[in-house]
Scaffold this active site. Structure first.
Site, PDB file in Angstrom:
ATOM      1  N   LYS A 195      -0.761   8.267   5.529  1.00  0.00           N
ATOM      2  CA  LYS A 195      -1.098   7.268   4.768  1.00  0.00           C
ATOM      3  C   LYS A 195      -1.180   6.136   5.624  1.00  0.00           C
ATOM      4  O   LYS A 195      -0.537   5.964   6.650  1.00  0.00           O
ATOM      5  CB  LYS A 195      -0.110   6.877   3.699  1.00  0.00           C
ATOM      6  CG  LYS A 195      -0.256   5.590   2.963  1.00  0.00           C
ATOM      7  CD  LYS A 195       0.719   4.920   1.938  1.00  0.00           C
ATOM      8  CE  LYS A 195       0.574   3.660   1.388  1.00  0.00           C
ATOM      9  NZ  LYS A 195       1.578   3.341   0.688  1.00  0.00           N
ATOM     10  N   GLU A 212       7.580  -8.031  -4.105  1.00  0.00           N
ATOM     11  CA  GLU A 212       8.176  -6.753  -3.787  1.00  0.00           C
ATOM     12  C   GLU A 212       9.446  -7.220  -2.948  1.00  0.00           C
ATOM     13  O   GLU A 212       9.453  -8.116  -1.849  1.00  0.00           O
ATOM     14  CB  GLU A 212       7.520  -5.972  -2.882  1.00  0.00           C
ATOM     15  CG  GLU A 212       7.814  -4.779  -2.512  1.00  0.00           C
ATOM     16  CD  GLU A 212       6.869  -3.836  -1.791  1.00  0.00           C
ATOM     17  OE1 GLU A 212       7.302  -2.735  -1.456  1.00  0.00           O
ATOM     18  OE2 GLU A 212       5.798  -4.112  -1.635  1.00  0.00           O
TER      19      GLU A 212
END
Length: 391
Positions: free
Chosen positions: A138, A191
């Protein structure tokens, strides 16, 4: 005896903020730091927690009853952090931000994308090629918007607008000036990297996103589609697994939900997992844990070093503090550190905004570009900009 923390204020801390201060607001606590007792010197990334611990101890010996370290850590370990121990720290419970009418001075903005949208899509294709070749699993690729203003940007006003539109997230402003520029890092991140209070910890990784829609029916459809998306669930699981793996050696126990939930901001839907636990050693600080976790696969990729190098190869700009971490840590190790996203670096009459998207097998370049455009809206709307960027 010097007093570092003052609990009472004559007006809300958000309204007391001045450019150059440190401001950090979570859903439960708001912190404002003014002045500077000591700046944390440049050191190797893995030495920052122990250096901060020593400086906080020294400040306590000098008479500061509750010294706190605050500031920002950049994405790359080779770059210098901006951490200080403020002269005064004001703390209060976070309250709902009231609507406020600001002066309607006309400020003209020119917005330019760097790289262009087409160039960003080419970068996504390069990332996908690296995934197919097995170099990485990723990668998170970002682009920036360069915004020029017709007059000086009012940072306190921008911070207030961000806080009013992001009541349930983390709003921040940190002085990240260097020898060349007077810069303020400002943003509203959804976040949480890590929070620690006593021996209890919380981490709330986000990975997998969809833009919100003004149409309630379409907005619901997008949220449901995200929650069932095989590609996004795969991407999210990657992040959760890595954070769990990193935290386990430091914890007696960890609670990791089996499935993610939905978290929404004004502009985005996110897949969210709240990880909770108990540290095995009370001397472990929030900054220790932030160092262990940063950067997560949510902002870098996996494997970390290979993804970080590939980011530097593909992205044509310096991320600086974007996808780093911002927060605070006190002498007991308690603190909060958030992931530095939905942010901008503000100069006198210009800003640099950032937004990124996670790339995994199955990612579609045009959709990743659209995701970054949606993420830019957090900052653009606070500035009153509704136009699309120029390529």
């Amino acid at each position: 005896m010097k007093q570092s923390v003052m609990e009472e204020a004559t007006k809300p801390l958000l309204e007391q903020y001045e450019k150059g201060d440190f401001f950090f607001s979570s859903p439960t606590k708001t912190l404002l730091g003014k002045g500077k007792v000591k700046e944390v010197p440049f050191t190797e990334r893995n030495e920052i927690p122990s250096t901060v611990k020593e400086l906080l101890h020294n400040a306590k010996q000098q008479g500061y009853e509750r010294p706190i370290a605050v500031g920002a850590i950049p994405f790359l370990p080779s770059q210098s952090s901006k951490l200080i121990i403020p002269e005064h720290v004001h703390i209060e419970e976070t309250e709902k931000v009231k609507e406020h009418d600001f002066s309607n001075e006309d400020i003209q903005y020119e917005v330019r994308s760097f790289p262009s949208g087409e160039e960003y899509e080419e970068g996504v294709k390069a990332g996908l090629q690296s995934i197919r070749e097995g170099e990485i699993n990723k990668i998170v690729l970002a682009r920036s918007l360069l915004v020029s203003a017709s007059k000086a940007i009012n940072v306190p006003e921008l911070l207030y607008k961000l806080a009013s539109k992001n009541q349930h997230g983390y709003t921040f402003a940190a002085n990240v000036s260097d020898e060349v520029d007077n810069k303020t890092l400002v943003g509203a991140s959804p976040e949480l990297l890590i929070a620690k209070r006593g021996n209890q910890i919380v981490s709330n990784p986000l990975a997998g996103s969809r833009p919100r829609s003004k149409d309630p029916i379409e907005d619901k459809r997008r949220s449901e589609e995200l929650l069932s998306s095989e590609k996004d669930l795969y991407e999210h699981a990657f992040v959760v697994q890595e954070i769990t793996r990193a935290l386990k050696p430091y914890c007696k126990n960890l609670h990791v939900p089996e499935k993610p939930e939905l978290l929404h901001t004004e502009t985005m839907w996110h897949l969210s997992t709240v990880i909770t636990g108990e540290v095995a050693d009370d001397s472990i600080s929030s900054l220790d844990l932030a160092h262990v976790l940063h950067p997560t696969p949510a902002v870098c990729g996996t494997p970390t070093e290979q993804a970080r190098q590939k980011i530097q190869d593909i992205e044509p700009f310096d991320r600086s503090f974007f996808t780093g971490t911002v927060g605070w840590c006190d002498e007991n190790g308690d603190g909060e550190w958030i992931v530095t996203i939905r942010c901008a670096e503000v100069l006198e009459e210009s800003l640099r905004l950032f937004a990124g998207a996670g790339i995994v097998e199955g990612s579609i370049p045009s959709e990743e570009r659209a995701e970054t455009a949606a993420k830019f809206k957090t900052m653009l709307r606070a500035m009153g900009i509704n136009e699309e960027e120029k390529e």
